[in-house]
Enzyme design. Structure first.
Site, short mmCIF file in Angstrom:
data_model
loop_
_atom_site.label_atom_id
_atom_site.label_comp_id
_atom_site.label_asym_id
_atom_site.label_seq_id
_atom_site.Cartn_x
_atom_site.Cartn_y
_atom_site.Cartn_z
N LEU A 59 -57.45 -13.69 -22.09
CA LEU A 59 -58.21 -13.03 -23.15
C LEU A 59 -59.66 -12.94 -22.72
O LEU A 59 -60.21 -13.90 -22.19
CB LEU A 59 -58.12 -13.81 -24.46
CG LEU A 59 -56.73 -13.92 -25.08
CD1 LEU A 59 -56.77 -14.84 -26.29
CD2 LEU A 59 -56.23 -12.55 -25.49
N THR A 87 -62.20 -13.04 -24.44
CA THR A 87 -63.05 -13.94 -25.23
C THR A 87 -62.81 -15.41 -24.91
O THR A 87 -63.47 -16.27 -25.47
CB THR A 87 -62.82 -13.71 -26.73
OG1 THR A 87 -61.43 -13.89 -27.01
CG2 THR A 87 -63.25 -12.31 -27.13
N CYS A 88 -61.89 -15.71 -24.02
CA CYS A 88 -61.52 -17.09 -23.67
C CYS A 88 -62.49 -17.62 -22.60
O CYS A 88 -62.64 -17.01 -21.54
CB CYS A 88 -60.09 -17.11 -23.16
SG CYS A 88 -59.56 -18.69 -22.47
N ASP A 89 -63.12 -18.75 -22.87
CA ASP A 89 -64.08 -19.33 -21.91
C ASP A 89 -63.41 -19.70 -20.59
O ASP A 89 -63.99 -19.49 -19.52
CB ASP A 89 -64.74 -20.58 -22.51
CG ASP A 89 -65.73 -20.24 -23.61
OD1 ASP A 89 -66.21 -19.08 -23.65
OD2 ASP A 89 -66.02 -21.11 -24.44
N ARG A 111 -62.89 -16.60 -18.62
CA ARG A 111 -64.17 -16.14 -18.06
C ARG A 111 -64.52 -16.93 -16.80
O ARG A 111 -65.02 -16.37 -15.83
CB ARG A 111 -65.27 -16.28 -19.09
CG ARG A 111 -65.19 -15.28 -20.21
CD ARG A 111 -66.31 -15.49 -21.18
NE ARG A 111 -66.17 -14.60 -22.32
CZ ARG A 111 -66.86 -14.71 -23.42
NH1 ARG A 111 -67.76 -15.67 -23.55
NH2 ARG A 111 -66.68 -13.87 -24.41
#
Length: 101
Positions: free
Chosen positions: A6, A8-10, A13
Site C-alpha cells: 500500500l 500509505t504503508c510506512d 515506503r
C-alpha cells in the site's frame, strides 16, 4: 522485482526506498495478480493474512473463518506487506524467504 503493498504503508515506503529499481504495485488500486497471490499463499499459507489490520477488525466472524486464499482474493489489503517478488522467490517484509513449489 515487484513490491506489492500500500502506498500509505510506512514499511512499504521503506522497501521502495531500499529497492529503487523495483516496480511498486498498490494492492488497493491494482490488486495482486491471481498467480502471484496463489504462489504467495502456497509459500506462506495463513501467515500471509494480517490479523492486526483495520480490514481484519472490520470483518465479521463468518468472514474471518473463510479460507486464507479466499480472504486475500476478496480483500487484498489483508495481505501482510510488503510482498516482494523477485522472479520465483518471495521476500516478505524482510522476515522470510521462500521458493514456492
Amino acid at each position: 522485482m515487484e513490491i506489492y503493498g500500500l502506498k500509505t504503508c510506512d514499511t512499504c515506503r521503506k522497501a521502495i526506498k531500499a529497492l529503487p529499481d523495483a516496480t511498486f504495485v498498490d494492492v488497493r488500486a491494482q490488486g495482486v495478480p491471481a498467480g502471484v497471490m496463489a504462489r504467495a499463499h502456497a509459500a506462506f499459507g495463513a501467515a500471509l493474512v494480517n490479523t492486526r489490520s483495520t480490514t481484519w477488525r472490520g470483518l465479521d466472524a463468518a468472514e474471518r473463518a473463510a479460507d486464507a486464499a479466499q480472504l486475500l482474493a476478496d480483500h487484498p489489503t489483508l495481505m501482510k506487506r510488503p510482498l516482494i517478488v523477485d522472479g520465483v522467490s518471495f521476500i516478505w517484509a524482510g522476515r522470510k524467504t521462500s521458493k514456492p513449489p
